[in-house]
Design an enzyme around this catalytic site. Structure first.
Site, mmCIF file in Angstrom:
data_model
loop_
_atom_site.group_PDB
_atom_site.id
_atom_site.type_symbol
_atom_site.label_atom_id
_atom_site.label_comp_id
_atom_site.label_asym_id
_atom_site.label_seq_id
_atom_site.Cartn_x
_atom_site.Cartn_y
_atom_site.Cartn_z
ATOM 1 N N GLN A 6 37.106 2.894 -1.525
ATOM 2 C CA GLN A 6 36.013 3.479 -2.301
ATOM 3 C C GLN A 6 36.474 3.822 -3.711
ATOM 4 O OE1 GLN A 6 35.307 6.590 0.528
ATOM 5 N NE2 GLN A 6 37.487 7.075 0.572
ATOM 6 N N ASP A 51 40.096 16.059 1.244
ATOM 7 C CA ASP A 51 40.263 17.059 0.180
ATOM 8 C C ASP A 51 41.011 18.290 0.681
ATOM 9 O OD1 ASP A 51 38.059 19.161 1.074
ATOM 10 O OD2 ASP A 51 37.223 17.169 1.318
ATOM 11 N N GLY A 108 38.611 7.015 11.690
ATOM 12 C CA GLY A 108 38.316 8.005 12.723
ATOM 13 C C GLY A 108 37.627 7.390 13.927
ATOM 14 N N ASP A 113 34.054 15.728 9.113
ATOM 15 C CA ASP A 113 33.819 16.094 7.705
ATOM 16 C C ASP A 113 33.858 14.785 6.923
ATOM 17 O OD1 ASP A 113 33.854 17.091 5.165
ATOM 18 O OD2 ASP A 113 35.610 18.373 5.433
ATOM 19 N N SER A 114 32.786 14.029 7.072
ATOM 20 C CA SER A 114 32.801 12.638 6.604
ATOM 21 C C SER A 114 31.940 12.451 5.364
ATOM 22 C CB SER A 114 32.224 11.755 7.703
ATOM 23 O OG SER A 114 30.866 12.081 7.898
ATOM 24 N N THR A 115 32.018 11.264 4.820
ATOM 25 C CA THR A 115 31.071 10.843 3.785
ATOM 26 C C THR A 115 29.758 10.452 4.470
ATOM 27 O OG1 THR A 115 32.248 8.736 3.966
ATOM 28 C CG2 THR A 115 32.719 10.055 2.044
ATOM 29 N N PRO A 134 32.778 3.294 4.473
ATOM 30 C CA PRO A 134 33.734 3.660 5.532
ATOM 31 C C PRO A 134 33.205 4.701 6.513
ATOM 32 C CG PRO A 134 34.491 4.436 3.364
ATOM 33 C CD PRO A 134 33.311 3.549 3.122
#
Ligand code: SAM
Length: 282
Positions: free
Chosen positions: A31, A86, A138, A155-157, A162
């Site tokens: 990304q 992060d 994951g 805690d994903s996009t 992805p």
């Protein structure tokens, strides 16, 4: 000349922040990663042009994705975190001395190195000795793992690129298998407000509801996410987030939090009627 970061929240709605400096930009294997400095939100980073974390409002997201589960079951010892490069979720988890092991599965190692360089506020606890980092997908990790966790945090996009696999029935089913009898699954659950996000939210809720006996949704106000109205999923094999809330036990820990408290814990599960309707109709 003024520099502005602009994100399309829908095709016809834009959200902008005045930028002081564009600190970093690179296309990783997965990304596009950008880091900006602003006066209003401090340093913030985006993936593929979508807001991930700002120094000013990250406390809301990270308090809510962690403490709701830990106040429901303070005996959580083994945690799997998916995404979260992060480090903000890890920072909040490491505040619990009772947590013994945290496995972090982040697909993109570059997110971690960039946040360690530019966002120490969130990444400062990634080096905690209880944390093991795995740089892989994951979806594949939970498919293969034989470990059992008391808590899985996704805690994903958003569900494209992805992050897509982390919103599938297969993924939620494998999370169920990887959870102990006490297990809780928390996921970032998109937003109910704009159609595209609401559709993702409804689909995720339907899939989780088909697998977990206890399946609720709670909300928070996150100013830099589309519409500001954001949801989290709470699914569990055993623990009900309201009936099983350990209010006194959690308050005795004396954790200082800027957003979460145990009154808000109860309130955040009270949803507006239009959201309840969406969830009931899936
Ligand atoms: N708070 C953020 C939000 O919702 O805007 C999400 C935080 S975190 C930066 C999301 C992380 O999920 C990203 O670093 C991304 O690389 C990671 N990610 C996306 N898909 C993944 C996958 N399939 N497996 C593991 N990590 C993934």
């Amino acid at each position: 000349m003024e520099l502005w970061y602009t994100e399309n929240h829908t095709d016809e709605v834009k959200f902008s922040i005045k930028v002081e400096e564009h600190l970093y930009s690179n296309q990783s294997k997965f990304q596009k990663i950008d880091v900006f400095k602003s006066n209003e939100f401090g340093t913030f980073f985006t993936l593929d042009g979508l807001m991930m974390v700002t120094e000013k409002d990250e406390f809301i997201y990270h308090d809510m994705i962690v403490h709701t589960a830990l106040a429901t079951n303070p005996n959580i010892k083994k945690v799997l975190v998916i995404g979260a490069g992060d480090g903000g979720t890890i920072r909040e988890l490491t505040r619990y001395k009772t947590i013994e092991k945290i496995d972090l599965v982040e697909i993109d190692e570059e997110v971690v190195t960039v946040c360690q360089k530019f966002l120490p506020q969130t990444s400062e606890k990634l080096e905690d000795e209880r944390v093991s980092m795995y740089f892989e997908d994951g979806l594949k990790f939970v498919r293969m793992t034989e470990k059992k966790y008391d808590l899985i945090i996704v805690d994903s996009t958003d569900p494209f690129g992805p992050g897509e696999g982390l919103f599938t029935a297969e993924f939620y089913g494998n999370c169920y298998k990887a959870l102990s009898g006490e297990g809780i699954l928390i996921n970032q659950h998109e937003s109910p407000y704009y159609d595209e996000f609401a559709n993702n939210m409804k689909r995720a809720h339907k899939r989780i509801k088909e697998i977990f006996p206890i399946c609720s949704v709670y909300q928070a106000h996150i100013p830099t996410y589309p519409s500001g109205h954001w949801l989290f999923g709470f699914a569990s094999k055993k623990h009900d987030p309201i009936k099983d809330l350990k209010k006194e036990e959690w308050n005795k820990l004396g954790l200082k939090t800027k957003y979460y408290n145990t009154d808000l814990h109860v309130g955040c599960f009270a949803l507006p009627n239009y959201v309840k309707e969406m969830l009931n109709n899936v």
